[in-house]
Design a protein around this motif. Structure first.
Motif, PDB file in Angstrom:
ATOM      1  N   PRO A   1       0.831  -1.214   0.000  1.00  0.00           N
ATOM      2  CA  PRO A   1       0.000   0.000   0.000  1.00  0.00           C
ATOM      3  C   PRO A   1       0.858   1.254   0.000  1.00  0.00           C
ATOM      4  CG  PRO A   1       0.203  -0.856   2.232  1.00  0.00           C
ATOM      5  CD  PRO A   1       0.976  -1.798   1.341  1.00  0.00           C
ATOM      6  N   THR A   2       0.391   2.309  -0.638  1.00  0.00           N
ATOM      7  CA  THR A   2       0.957   3.649  -0.426  1.00  0.00           C
ATOM      8  C   THR A   2      -0.250   4.586  -0.277  1.00  0.00           C
ATOM      9  OG1 THR A   2       1.059   4.671  -2.627  1.00  0.00           O
ATOM     10  CG2 THR A   2       2.789   3.051  -2.110  1.00  0.00           C
ATOM     11  N   GLU A   3       0.006   5.832   0.046  1.00  0.00           N
ATOM     12  CA  GLU A   3      -1.112   6.775   0.217  1.00  0.00           C
ATOM     13  C   GLU A   3      -1.760   7.147  -1.116  1.00  0.00           C
ATOM     14  OE1 GLU A   3       1.993   7.378   0.235  1.00  0.00           O
ATOM     15  OE2 GLU A   3       2.510   9.441  -0.310  1.00  0.00           O
TER      16      GLU A   3
ATOM     17  N   ILE B   1      -5.104   8.832  -6.455  1.00  0.00           N
ATOM     18  CA  ILE B   1      -4.481   8.917  -7.786  1.00  0.00           C
ATOM     19  C   ILE B   1      -2.967   8.990  -7.594  1.00  0.00           C
ATOM     20  CG2 ILE B   1      -6.416   9.951  -9.031  1.00  0.00           C
ATOM     21  CD1 ILE B   1      -4.984  12.655  -8.765  1.00  0.00           C
ATOM     22  N   GLU B   2      -2.233   8.696  -8.679  1.00  0.00           N
ATOM     23  CA  GLU B   2      -0.789   8.570  -8.598  1.00  0.00           C
ATOM     24  C   GLU B   2      -0.127   9.904  -8.258  1.00  0.00           C
ATOM     25  OE1 GLU B   2      -2.690   8.086 -11.142  1.00  0.00           O
ATOM     26  OE2 GLU B   2      -2.692   5.960 -11.653  1.00  0.00           O
ATOM     27  N   SER B   3       1.137   9.792  -7.763  1.00  0.00           N
ATOM     28  CA  SER B   3       1.881  10.973  -7.308  1.00  0.00           C
ATOM     29  C   SER B   3       2.139  11.976  -8.438  1.00  0.00           C
ATOM     30  CB  SER B   3       3.228  10.511  -6.749  1.00  0.00           C
ATOM     31  OG  SER B   3       3.962   9.842  -7.752  1.00  0.00           O
ATOM     32  N   THR B   4       2.365  13.208  -8.025  1.00  0.00           N
ATOM     33  CA  THR B   4       2.864  14.257  -8.921  1.00  0.00           C
ATOM     34  C   THR B   4       4.279  13.860  -9.352  1.00  0.00           C
ATOM     35  OG1 THR B   4       1.669  15.866  -7.565  1.00  0.00           O
ATOM     36  CG2 THR B   4       3.384  16.735  -9.032  1.00  0.00           C
TER      37      THR B   4
ATOM     38  N   SER C   1       9.295  11.167 -20.339  1.00  0.00           N
ATOM     39  CA  SER C   1       8.593  10.390 -19.332  1.00  0.00           C
ATOM     40  C   SER C   1       7.787   9.336 -20.063  1.00  0.00           C
ATOM     41  CB  SER C   1       7.674  11.290 -18.515  1.00  0.00           C
ATOM     42  OG  SER C   1       7.230  10.581 -17.388  1.00  0.00           O
ATOM     43  N   PRO C   2       8.423   8.206 -20.346  1.00  0.00           N
ATOM     44  CA  PRO C   2       7.827   7.271 -21.302  1.00  0.00           C
ATOM     45  C   PRO C   2       6.409   6.856 -20.946  1.00  0.00           C
ATOM     46  CG  PRO C   2      10.066   6.664 -20.732  1.00  0.00           C
ATOM     47  CD  PRO C   2       9.676   7.749 -19.792  1.00  0.00           C
ATOM     48  N   GLY C   3       6.084   6.836 -19.644  1.00  0.00           N
ATOM     49  CA  GLY C   3       4.748   6.392 -19.255  1.00  0.00           C
ATOM     50  C   GLY C   3       3.654   7.276 -19.816  1.00  0.00           C
ATOM     51  N   MET C   4       3.988   8.526 -20.133  1.00  0.00           N
ATOM     52  CA  MET C   4       2.958   9.466 -20.565  1.00  0.00           C
ATOM     53  C   MET C   4       2.377   9.106 -21.932  1.00  0.00           C
ATOM     54  SD  MET C   4       3.156  11.311 -17.917  1.00  0.00           S
ATOM     55  CE  MET C   4       2.294  12.856 -18.126  1.00  0.00           C
TER      56      MET C   4
ATOM     57  N   VAL D   1      11.453  -0.412  -5.800  1.00  0.00           N
ATOM     58  CA  VAL D   1      10.787   0.132  -6.982  1.00  0.00           C
ATOM     59  C   VAL D   1       9.365  -0.402  -6.999  1.00  0.00           C
ATOM     60  CG1 VAL D   1      12.836   0.484  -8.403  1.00  0.00           C
ATOM     61  CG2 VAL D   1      11.668  -1.720  -8.481  1.00  0.00           C
ATOM     62  N   ALA D   2       8.440   0.437  -7.406  1.00  0.00           N
ATOM     63  CA  ALA D   2       7.046  -0.002  -7.441  1.00  0.00           C
ATOM     64  C   ALA D   2       6.246   0.835  -8.430  1.00  0.00           C
ATOM     65  CB  ALA D   2       6.412   0.094  -6.054  1.00  0.00           C
ATOM     66  N   PRO D   3       5.819   0.200  -9.532  1.00  0.00           N
ATOM     67  CA  PRO D   3       4.794   0.837 -10.364  1.00  0.00           C
ATOM     68  C   PRO D   3       3.435   0.536  -9.747  1.00  0.00           C
ATOM     69  CG  PRO D   3       5.385  -1.269 -11.323  1.00  0.00           C
ATOM     70  CD  PRO D   3       6.196  -1.129 -10.047  1.00  0.00           C
TER      71      PRO D   3
ATOM     72  N   ILE E   1      16.582   8.783 -12.472  1.00  0.00           N
ATOM     73  CA  ILE E   1      15.693   7.916 -11.693  1.00  0.00           C
ATOM     74  C   ILE E   1      14.586   8.743 -11.051  1.00  0.00           C
ATOM     75  CG2 ILE E   1      17.272   7.995  -9.693  1.00  0.00           C
ATOM     76  CD1 ILE E   1      15.803   4.831  -9.734  1.00  0.00           C
ATOM     77  N   ALA E   2      13.379   8.175 -11.017  1.00  0.00           N
ATOM     78  CA  ALA E   2      12.249   8.800 -10.328  1.00  0.00           C
ATOM     79  C   ALA E   2      12.235   8.260  -8.903  1.00  0.00           C
ATOM     80  CB  ALA E   2      10.957   8.426 -11.046  1.00  0.00           C
ATOM     81  N   LEU E   3      12.054   9.143  -7.912  1.00  0.00           N
ATOM     82  CA  LEU E   3      11.997   8.631  -6.533  1.00  0.00           C
ATOM     83  C   LEU E   3      11.058   9.451  -5.671  1.00  0.00           C
ATOM     84  CD1 LEU E   3      15.315   9.411  -4.594  1.00  0.00           C
ATOM     85  CD2 LEU E   3      14.633  10.598  -6.656  1.00  0.00           C
TER      86      LEU E   3
HETATM   87  O1  TXA Z   1       1.825   7.325  -6.774  1.00  0.00           O
HETATM   88  C1  TXA Z   1       2.633   6.742  -7.492  1.00  0.00           C
HETATM   89  O2  TXA Z   1       3.531   7.331  -8.108  1.00  0.00           O
HETATM   90  C2  TXA Z   1       2.506   5.212  -7.613  1.00  0.00           C
HETATM   91  C3  TXA Z   1       2.797   4.596  -6.232  1.00  0.00           C
HETATM   92  C4  TXA Z   1       2.845   3.096  -6.265  1.00  0.00           C
HETATM   93  O3  TXA Z   1       3.963   5.158  -5.709  1.00  0.00           O
HETATM   94  N1  TXA Z   1       3.353   4.696  -8.625  1.00  0.00           N
HETATM   95  C5  TXA Z   1       3.145   4.914  -9.946  1.00  0.00           C
HETATM   96  O4  TXA Z   1       4.068   4.301 -10.747  1.00  0.00           O
HETATM   97  O5  TXA Z   1       2.239   5.586 -10.380  1.00  0.00           O
HETATM   98  P1  TXA Z   1       3.891   4.128 -12.327  1.00  0.00           P
HETATM   99  O6  TXA Z   1       4.998   3.236 -12.719  1.00  0.00           O
HETATM  100  O7  TXA Z   1       2.519   3.643 -12.599  1.00  0.00           O
HETATM  101  O8  TXA Z   1       4.170   5.553 -12.920  1.00  0.00           O
HETATM  102  C6  TXA Z   1       5.485   6.083 -12.959  1.00  0.00           C
HETATM  103  C7  TXA Z   1       5.544   7.253 -13.920  1.00  0.00           C
HETATM  104  C8  TXA Z   1       5.469   6.794 -15.361  1.00  0.00           C
HETATM  105  O9  TXA Z   1       4.709   7.740 -16.107  1.00  0.00           O
HETATM  106  C9  TXA Z   1       6.943   6.804 -15.801  1.00  0.00           C
HETATM  107  O10 TXA Z   1       7.112   6.947 -17.187  1.00  0.00           O
HETATM  108  C10 TXA Z   1       7.463   8.003 -15.018  1.00  0.00           C
HETATM  109  O11 TXA Z   1       6.807   7.927 -13.765  1.00  0.00           O
HETATM  110  N2  TXA Z   1       8.928   7.884 -14.796  1.00  0.00           N
HETATM  111  C11 TXA Z   1       9.576   6.984 -14.029  1.00  0.00           C
HETATM  112  N3  TXA Z   1      10.913   7.151 -14.099  1.00  0.00           N
HETATM  113  C12 TXA Z   1      11.124   8.192 -14.922  1.00  0.00           C
HETATM  114  C13 TXA Z   1      12.307   8.858 -15.414  1.00  0.00           C
HETATM  115  N4  TXA Z   1      13.512   8.484 -15.056  1.00  0.00           N
HETATM  116  N5  TXA Z   1      12.126   9.908 -16.266  1.00  0.00           N
HETATM  117  C14 TXA Z   1      10.891  10.302 -16.630  1.00  0.00           C
HETATM  118  N6  TXA Z   1       9.728   9.716 -16.208  1.00  0.00           N
HETATM  119  C15 TXA Z   1       9.846   8.670 -15.379  1.00  0.00           C
END
Ligand code: TXA
Ligand code: MG
Length: 307
Positions: A27-29, A174-177, A218-221, A135-137, A113-115
């Protein structure tokens, strides 16, 4: 096999599973995550496989202390310290150049790295017990809405996880900023509960707009996210065709339809409910307060396929 459900009193069991290379949900907030220790590359590979996540989408490292954060990044500057003192622990993810020791699979071969330091007490205790960043997506199958309860995780992963650490419903939902500190000007890559205005106030500067190029960074976008199966329509008035069995999210009750209150905390739970009851369409009735909420609008527009 069904995952074991661990309670907040079973942190040591959860930590032991992680140290053995098992992937577990935590869990996270913000939302639940699928966790692995940052220096365990095979376990991280398992996360990508389980989620069906593209390998070019990097993960967020979760830390419990400032020194843990400092051990995986370099070139941290005054802006980093101002932000973490204002917002950590909490839903702010920062992107910085990474230390060479961080495995490339965690960052999808990026040199950043995202942290973040989550504020959920169970997450913090678990990271400390493991002794290294996790690490946790989000703990959903790629493309599904992020899970905001242990039950949601179980929906997506009924039999492929070692365990789910139960931490109750997520308080933010919803996910973090996500803010990049890797370039010249801090850039907002993903809006979240910590708003652009709050960050600008602390930094005493305007954030870069977040251009198409930054989004590529930010590849996830670029992937479709947060989506239930039914099509979503964002409207300022409900159409006459919207009847008693329409699924409507709105700030005020609408009377004629299946009505759920529109807010970030329960948004994904309602998306999942709409799937469960096989809603044909989801109508989201927007008012000016909703339109002013950058994070909520971002998730709604993504779910509606607009961005
Ligand atoms: O609230 C949150 O952030 C949640 C909880 C579990 O902490 N995690 C989360 O992780 O939403 P994920 O993997 O679903 O989303 C991570 C986002 C993605 O859009 C990814 O592309 C971006 O962060 N990201 C991660 N590392 C990156 C980097 N080095 N440069 C740019 N974007 C990055
Ligand atoms: Mg996600």
């Amino acid at each position: 096999m069904q995952p074991i459900i661990l309670s907040g009193e079973q942190i040591d069991e959860a930590a032991a599973l992680l140290k053995r290379g098992e992937v577990i949900a935590i869990p996270t907030e913000t939302v639940y995550g699928l966790a692995a220790p940052i220096f365990n590359a095979p376990a991280i590979e398992k996360i990508f496989f389980l989620k069906n996540r593209p390998l070019d989408n990097p993960l967020i490292a979760h830390v419990a202390t400032f020194s843990m954060a400092e051990s995986i990044i370099k070139d941290r500057g005054a802006l980093f310290y101002r932000l973490v003192h204002a917002f950590w622990p909490g839903p702010l993810t920062l992107i910085l150049p990474k230390q060479d020791t961080v495995p490339l699979i965690a960052t999808a071969r990026l040199n950043t790295i995202a942290l973040r330091m989550p504020s959920h007490p169970i997450a913090l205790r678990l990271i400390e017990a493991v002794g290294e960043p996790l690490v946790a997506p989000s703990a959903n199958l790629s493309g599904r809405p992020s899970p905001t309860s242990a039950a949601h995780v179980l929906e997506d992963f009924p039999d492929r996880l070692a365990a789910i650490l139960e931490g109750g419903p997520c308080s933010i939902g919803i996910e973090s900023t996500v803010l990049s500190l890797a370039g010249e000007i801090p850039t907002l890559l993903r809006p979240g509960a910590i708003s652009r205005q709050q960050i600008e106030e602390v930094l005493k500067m305007n954030l870069a707009a977040g251009s198409a190029v930054d989004k590529m960074l930010s590849p996830g976008m670029k992937y479709r996210h947060y989506a239930p199966k039914a099509p979503i329509f964002l409207v300022s008035n409900l159409p006459p065709s919207c009847g008693t069995d329409s699924f409507v999210l709105s700030r005020e009750p609408t009377g004629i339809c299946v009505y759920r209150p529109l807010n970030a905390k329960n948004l994904y739970a309602f998306f999942r409910e709409a799937d469960r009851i096989h809603a044909d369409q989801i109508w989201v009735l927007l008012d000016s307060a909703s339109c002013a909420d950058e994070a909520l609008m971002n998730r709604l527009r993504k779910a509606a396929g607009e961005i």
